[in-house]
Scaffold this active site. Structure first.
Site, short mmCIF file in Angstrom:
data_model
loop_
_atom_site.label_atom_id
_atom_site.label_comp_id
_atom_site.label_asym_id
_atom_site.label_seq_id
_atom_site.Cartn_x
_atom_site.Cartn_y
_atom_site.Cartn_z
N CYS A 263 0.90 -1.20 -0.02
CA CYS A 263 -0.07 0.10 0.13
C CYS A 263 0.80 1.24 -0.02
N ASP B 146 3.18 6.06 3.58
CA ASP B 146 4.47 5.95 3.08
C ASP B 146 5.18 4.74 3.88
N ASN C 104 5.41 8.36 -2.85
CA ASN C 104 4.20 7.62 -3.29
C ASN C 104 4.42 6.97 -4.50
N CYS D 135 11.01 15.27 6.03
CA CYS D 135 10.66 14.18 6.41
C CYS D 135 12.04 13.18 6.60
N TRP E 237 0.83 5.14 10.46
CA TRP E 237 2.05 4.43 10.70
C TRP E 237 1.67 3.01 11.55
N PRO F 142 4.47 18.26 23.50
CA PRO F 142 3.74 19.04 24.28
C PRO F 142 2.28 18.75 24.67
N ASP G 110 -0.52 5.78 -12.84
CA ASP G 110 -0.98 4.37 -12.47
C ASP G 110 -1.07 4.56 -10.73
N GLY H 164 1.08 19.93 12.18
CA GLY H 164 1.29 18.30 12.37
C GLY H 164 0.06 17.76 13.06
N1 LIG Z 1 -3.06 8.57 9.11
C1 LIG Z 1 -1.86 9.21 8.79
N2 LIG Z 1 -0.71 8.71 9.18
C2 LIG Z 1 0.41 9.14 8.84
C3 LIG Z 1 0.52 10.38 7.74
C4 LIG Z 1 -0.74 11.03 7.50
O1 LIG Z 1 -0.78 11.97 6.76
N3 LIG Z 1 -1.88 10.34 8.00
N4 LIG Z 1 1.69 10.74 7.52
C5 LIG Z 1 3.04 9.86 7.60
C6 LIG Z 1 4.06 11.10 7.69
S1 LIG Z 1 4.58 11.52 5.91
C7 LIG Z 1 4.84 11.28 8.62
S2 LIG Z 1 6.05 12.39 8.59
C8 LIG Z 1 4.32 10.88 9.88
C9 LIG Z 1 4.22 11.90 10.93
O2 LIG Z 1 3.63 11.47 12.14
P1 LIG Z 1 3.98 11.84 13.56
O3 LIG Z 1 5.33 11.27 13.73
O4 LIG Z 1 3.21 11.13 14.56
O5 LIG Z 1 3.81 13.32 13.78
P2 LIG Z 1 2.65 14.52 13.93
O6 LIG Z 1 1.33 13.64 13.79
O7 LIG Z 1 3.01 15.60 12.93
O8 LIG Z 1 2.98 14.84 15.22
C10 LIG Z 1 3.07 14.22 16.30
C11 LIG Z 1 3.29 14.96 17.63
O9 LIG Z 1 4.36 15.90 17.65
C12 LIG Z 1 3.92 16.83 18.90
N5 LIG Z 1 4.63 17.91 18.73
C13 LIG Z 1 4.42 19.15 18.10
N6 LIG Z 1 5.32 19.99 18.13
C14 LIG Z 1 6.66 19.18 18.90
C15 LIG Z 1 7.88 19.76 19.11
O10 LIG Z 1 8.26 20.70 18.89
N7 LIG Z 1 8.50 18.54 19.77
C16 LIG Z 1 8.00 17.40 20.04
N8 LIG Z 1 8.93 16.51 20.51
N9 LIG Z 1 6.87 17.15 19.79
C17 LIG Z 1 5.90 18.17 19.28
C18 LIG Z 1 2.67 16.96 18.55
O11 LIG Z 1 1.81 17.21 19.81
C19 LIG Z 1 2.06 15.68 17.95
O12 LIG Z 1 1.57 14.84 18.92
O13 LIG Z 1 3.05 10.43 10.03
C20 LIG Z 1 2.75 9.39 9.04
N10 LIG Z 1 1.63 8.77 9.37
N1 LIG Z 2 3.64 22.73 4.69
C1 LIG Z 2 4.10 21.52 4.88
N2 LIG Z 2 4.84 20.80 4.23
C2 LIG Z 2 4.93 19.29 4.20
C3 LIG Z 2 4.61 18.94 5.44
C4 LIG Z 2 3.78 19.56 6.56
O1 LIG Z 2 3.55 19.25 7.67
N3 LIG Z 2 3.62 20.77 6.17
N4 LIG Z 2 5.11 17.49 5.74
C5 LIG Z 2 6.12 16.99 4.96
C6 LIG Z 2 6.21 15.67 4.97
S1 LIG Z 2 6.39 14.76 6.54
C7 LIG Z 2 5.92 14.76 3.97
S2 LIG Z 2 6.33 13.03 4.01
C8 LIG Z 2 5.70 15.56 2.64
C9 LIG Z 2 4.69 14.65 1.66
O2 LIG Z 2 4.61 15.09 0.56
P1 LIG Z 2 3.89 14.38 -0.79
O3 LIG Z 2 4.19 13.07 -0.69
O4 LIG Z 2 3.70 15.40 -1.71
O5 LIG Z 2 2.08 14.10 0.05
P2 LIG Z 2 0.95 14.32 -0.55
O6 LIG Z 2 0.34 15.86 -0.16
O7 LIG Z 2 0.29 13.05 -0.02
O8 LIG Z 2 0.96 14.34 -2.13
C10 LIG Z 2 1.18 13.22 -2.81
C11 LIG Z 2 0.50 13.29 -4.07
O9 LIG Z 2 0.72 12.23 -4.84
C12 LIG Z 2 -0.39 11.66 -5.61
N5 LIG Z 2 -0.27 10.34 -5.76
C13 LIG Z 2 -0.44 9.34 -4.79
N6 LIG Z 2 -0.32 8.01 -5.29
C14 LIG Z 2 0.46 8.48 -6.68
C15 LIG Z 2 1.06 7.54 -7.48
O10 LIG Z 2 0.89 6.32 -7.39
N7 LIG Z 2 1.27 8.10 -8.78
C16 LIG Z 2 1.35 9.41 -8.92
N8 LIG Z 2 1.66 9.92 -10.08
N9 LIG Z 2 0.86 10.37 -8.00
C17 LIG Z 2 0.49 9.68 -6.86
C18 LIG Z 2 -1.41 11.90 -4.47
O11 LIG Z 2 -2.73 12.25 -5.32
C19 LIG Z 2 -0.97 13.40 -3.79
O12 LIG Z 2 -1.51 14.41 -4.63
O13 LIG Z 2 5.41 16.75 2.70
C20 LIG Z 2 6.10 17.52 3.45
N10 LIG Z 2 5.61 18.87 3.43
S1 SF4 Z 3 -0.56 2.53 7.42
FE1 SF4 Z 3 -0.13 3.50 5.48
S2 SF4 Z 3 0.70 1.92 4.18
FE2 SF4 Z 3 -0.37 0.66 5.92
S3 SF4 Z 3 -2.63 0.26 5.24
FE3 SF4 Z 3 -2.44 2.40 6.30
S4 SF4 Z 3 -2.26 3.94 4.66
FE4 SF4 Z 3 -1.68 1.86 3.84
MO LIG Z 4 6.47 12.57 6.34
#
Ligand SMILES: Nc1nc2c(c(=O)[nH]1)N[C@H]1C(S)=C(S)[C@@H](COP(=O)(O)OP(=O)(O)OC[C@H]3O[C@@H](n4cnc5c(=O)[nH]c(N)nc54)[C@H](O)[C@@H]3O)O[C@H]1N2
Ligand SMILES: Nc1nc2c(c(=O)[nH]1)N[C@H]1C(S)=C(S)[C@@H](COP(=O)(O)OP(=O)(O)OC[C@H]3O[C@@H](n4cnc5c(=O)[nH]c(N)nc54)[C@H](O)[C@@H]3O)O[C@H]1N2
Ligand code: SF4
Ligand SMILES: [Mo]
Length: 737
Positions: free
Chosen positions: A14, A18, A115, A142, A180, A202, A463, A600
């Site tokens: 999936c 990520d 992605n 990230c 995650w 926090p 795709d 976040g």
């Molecule tokens: N369902 C779902 N799951 C995801 C994602 C999603 O979009 N949806 N995104 C995935 C991705 S790409 C990522 S990067 C991860 C991120 O997911 P997590 O690592 O869990 O990060 P966040 O959910 O952004 O924030 C987690 C915590 O950081 C705390 N926090 C805020 N500021 C600070 C600070 O300065 N210091 C500390 N120590 N804590 C602070 C907030 O209160 C919050 O509880 O999640 C992944 N999992």
């Molecule tokens: N301002 C701000 N910027 C951030 C963050 C934040 O908290 N704030 N978080 C950061 C973090 S932790 C991360 S991981 C990144 C994530 O950044 P991105 O990975 O860009 O996250 P998404 O916003 O989900 O955008 C992914 C896009 O890919 C498309 N997509 C999904 N699957 C596929 C595929 O199989 N093929 C193609 N061609 N497209 C597909 C989706 O429709 C979506 O529009 O963003 C970072 N940027």
């Molecule tokens: S945790 Fe992420 S990779 Fe696993 S089923 Fe959910 S969306 Fe898909």
């Molecule tokens: Mo991320």
């Protein structure tokens, strides 16, 4: 290879988020009907409700299926359908013109790394052949930038052996049932084995609620907290003396630096009681094994480089590197040619590498810093480029968008964006828009019409993971190969990102560098060291994990210039930065902007900016929510579900309030990634400027982390303005939910 199971059905990795759970696809009449949990009981819990919503996403009525060419003004969202062949033909011709006029560095490419699964680093291969160093990625906020910074200290990016650990430390990181999920399951497994869990957050997060210790630090002060822990660990001699003596460099200098952060000072900066800091540091250092799993929290702070380095230093000083239950330095998978190798980084000339945007001011993850490791990476891991999590060798996004907008230091006039909603996924959305409006050519490769895609000249439908074959090696982060099989055919007009780069390269005259006609041929090639073809691998097993080997550094040393863990970084020193970690304050709160704001707390229902158009998921979270503490809310007469604006000196976000006891007083949470697909055609770029966190933080160099150029998304000042009326133009669902 170990034979782990006969493969009689289709396994899919999936990619909705990520973390890459392996699921099973069920099909009917050539369509995906269901995505369900694994049949192996050990993996069956690795699934969330986004994964099981895959059929709703992959079969969605709004999914892009035909290549589109812009006919109206840029951003007007007016299109004509064209053939894929015509699209490639025209893109090649127009890119050729841009390159002829401005040079190859005028092409910038943005992906997210996560992605699009089937890129196989062909984006880098294409760019390196053309001559552009200007690749940026969402993973710069990230695990990508974390990987690059980890390498500076000990030459690789470890993956925490959470399940076997006796102490798990979560700096903000908050995995849960629908976020995650596999990491959540690993933390639970560790707990069941008696592990202690320390949470630094926090807020009372889900993980904090069940933690053994919870330190409610002020947002943005993680580096200071780590310096406090080190103060205790060093001064109470809780570190691993043999490891430090044999395998580290710069311990005395580090001790001096750490002594500049006595616990009283750290308590004052972080707002956490000194005794609690000391107790938690002792718990961590005293554990039989301990890990600090990767966290995005330290990827997005003004002291990001120091904070990430401090995690690395803690791992090393406590002797937790490359041990069971600690932090595993996997190295390249011996059975699979790494993505970095396919990227062909040696092909790009030094002259072009020197032009990489942002590398002069913020070099840490650019070629400039990362290539200083090349010979050491080769010595230890056998190949000089380790593009772990595809986050090393990147240009700086802020510098790139500035060059797109201002044409300084040179023009960037073509922008390709694949699987990344770039407009909303970096700091300074207004600058990104300005940059995109100033392009001669924009190509988006997407599965939905996002605000970013709306700004393109060509939109190519992608795709999705049920429609392609893949073998995931987690971008060299974890050792292991996970199978993902094609269950159904993609729509006729759709392509994989691999096909896009392959076809464009052939059209532009360097097709000989892209000899593999299909994804399966690439997979066969990548599997050469294993002696198996992709078909053979798939027929035998759905997952291959080589047995771990511990403490490999005893044989090889570390992949750093000194061969040791560089507590004092020779690379940062050579680049003109402080070689020792430090805490730097972000902008201060004031009477005007009294709250510490962080972006976040990921949404359970969505991944990042995605899926807002998917009904089964949107019903779970219809509108953007801002969290406030009850006493803060009371001061402004705000109650649950009031609409407010969160304002900073740079921008504002409109959201609905949730008053939560779990929030830290004086702190505000704004969500990431909100736009409104239902507003397409009514509001500018589908409402992507109403509630997006990307408008809140400045990204001029002085507001960024020094070494990498990372924005301060954790703990920036802001204020709340209560709205008398709900914002105009919102749907019934948003207003009600
Ligand atoms: N369902 C779902 N799951 C995801 C994602 C999603 O979009 N949806 N995104 C995935 C991705 S790409 C990522 S990067 C991860 C991120 O997911 P997590 O690592 O869990 O990060 P966040 O959910 O952004 O924030 C987690 C915590 O950081 C705390 N926090 C805020 N500021 C600070 C600070 O300065 N210091 C500390 N120590 N804590 C602070 C907030 O209160 C919050 O509880 O999640 C992944 N999992
Ligand atoms: N301002 C701000 N910027 C951030 C963050 C934040 O908290 N704030 N978080 C950061 C973090 S932790 C991360 S991981 C990144 C994530 O950044 P991105 O990975 O860009 O996250 P998404 O916003 O989900 O955008 C992914 C896009 O890919 C498309 N997509 C999904 N699957 C596929 C595929 O199989 N093929 C193609 N061609 N497209 C597909 C989706 O429709 C979506 O529009 O963003 C970072 N940027
Ligand atoms: S945790 Fe992420 S990779 Fe696993 S089923 Fe959910 S969306 Fe898909
Ligand atoms: Mo991320």
């Amino acid at each position: 290879m170990a034979k782990q199971s006969a493969n009689k059905q289709t396994y899919s990795v999936c990619t909705i988020c990520d973390i890459g759970c392996q699921l099973r696809a069920e099909t009917k009449d050539g369509k995906l009907s269901r995505m369900i949990a694994h049949d192996n009981p050990a993996l069956a819990r690795n699934v969330c409700y986004k994964g099981t919503a895959a059929a709703h996403i992959h079969n969605h009525a709004d999914r892009l299926t035909k290549p589109l060419k812009r006919v109206g003004e840029r951003g007007a969202d007016q299109w004509e359908e064209i053939s894929y062949e015509q699209a490639i033909e025209e893109i090649a011709e127009r890119l050729g013109k841009v390159v002829d006029k401005y040079g190859p560095e005028s092409l910038a490419v943005s992906t997210s790394g996560w992605n699009t699964q089937t890129t196989h680093s062909m984006d880098r291969r294409f760019m390196n052949a053309l001559g552009s160093p200007n690749y940026i990625s969402g993973v710069s906020l990230c695990a990508g930038n974390t990987a690059a910074v980890n390498k500076l200290t000990y030459g690789w990016f470890p993956f925490a052996d959470i399940s076997n650990s006796k102490c798990v430390v979560l700096f903000g990181h908050n995995p849960r049932k629908h976020s995650w999920t596999p990491i959540y399951n690993m933390i639970n497994a560790a707990r069941a084995n008696g592990a202690k869990v320390i949470v630094l957050d926090p807020r009372v997060s889900d993980q904090a609620e069940v933690a053994d210790m919870h330190l409610r630090l002020r947002s943005g002060t993680d580096a200071a907290m780590c310096l406090g822990w080190l103060n205790v660990i060093i001064n109470e001699a809780l570190y691993d003396k043999d490891f430090v003596a044999q395998y580290t460099l710069g311990f005395d200098e580090l001790r001096e630096r750490v002594n500049e952060y006595p616990l009283e000072r750290v308590a004052e900066i972080t707002g956490v009681d000194a005794e609690l800091i000391a107790e938690s540091a002792r718990l961590y250092a005293g554990a039989e094994s301990a890990c600090i799993p990767w966290t995005p929290i330290t990827d997005m702070q003004i002291s990001s480089t120091s904070a990430i380095r401090l995690h690395s230093i803690l791992r090393a000083l406590t002797g937790n590197l490359d041990i069971p239950g600690g932090e595993l330095l996997g190295g390249f998978n011996p059975d699979y040619i790494p993505e970095s190798k396919l990227g062909n980084h040696e092909m790009l000339s030094q002259e072009q590498k020197n032009k990489q945007l942002g590398s002069d001011t913020h070099p840490a993850y650019t070629y400039r810093a990362q290539e200083m490791l090349s010979e050491h990476t080769k010595r230890v891991y056998g190949y000089e480029y380790a593009d772990i999590v595809m986050g090393c060798y990147m240009a700086n996004p802020s510098a790139t968008f500035r060059a797109m907008a201002t044409e300084k230091p040179y023009p960037v006039k073509a922008f390709f964006v694949l699987g990344n909603n770039a407009l909303m996924s970096y700091p300074n959305q207004h600058q990104i828009l300005k940059g995109m409006m100033n392009q001669d050519l924009i190509v988006a490769h997407e599965i939905f019409m996002t605000p970013t895609a709306m700004l393109a000249d060509y939109v190519l439908p992608g795709d999705v993971f049920s429609e392609r074959n893949h073998l995931s090696d987690s971008w060299s982060w974890r050792l292991g190969l996970t199978l993902s099989q094609k269950a159904v055919e993609p729509p006729e007009g759709a392509s994989s990102t691999y096909e896009f780069w392959h076809d464009l390269a052939h059209k532009m005259g360097f097709g000989e560098l892209f000899p593999w006609g299909t994804i399966e041929e690439v997979l066969d090639y990548r599997l050469t060291p294993s002696g198996k073809s992709f078909a053979e691998f798939s027929a035998e097993t759905y997952m291959h994990v080589p047995p771990p080997e511990y403490r490999k550094y005893r044989k090889t040393g570390f992949a750093t210039p000194s061969g040791k863990v560089e507590l004092k970084s020779s690379l940062l020193e050579a680049l003109g930065f402080d070689p020792l970690p430090y805490h730097r304050e972000g902008p201060a709160v004031s009477d005007d902007y009294p709250y510490y704001v962080f972006t976040g707390v990921r949404e359970d229902a969505f991944f990042q900016t995605g899926q807002r158009q998917v009904k089964v998921l949107r019903d779970r979270m219809p509108s953007p929510k801002l969290f406030m503490h009850p006493e803060d809310a009371a001061k402004q007469n705000i109650v649950d579900h009031d609409w407010v604006k969160l304002q900073t000196p740079t921008g504002e976000v409109t959201a609905k309030v949730l008053v939560k006891e779990s929030m830290k007083q004086g702190h505000i949470r704004v969500p990431h990634g909100w736009w409104y697909p239902e507003m397409r055609g009514q509001a500018k770029l589908a409402g992507s400027f109403i509630s997006s966190d990307a408008v809140l933080c400045p990204d001029d160099p002085e507001f960024l982390d020094y070494e990498q150029g990372i924005p301060h998304f954790k703990g920036f000042p802001g204020r709340i303005v209560k709205l008398a009326e709900p914002p105009a133009g919102m749907s019934e669902q948003v207003l009600a939910g």
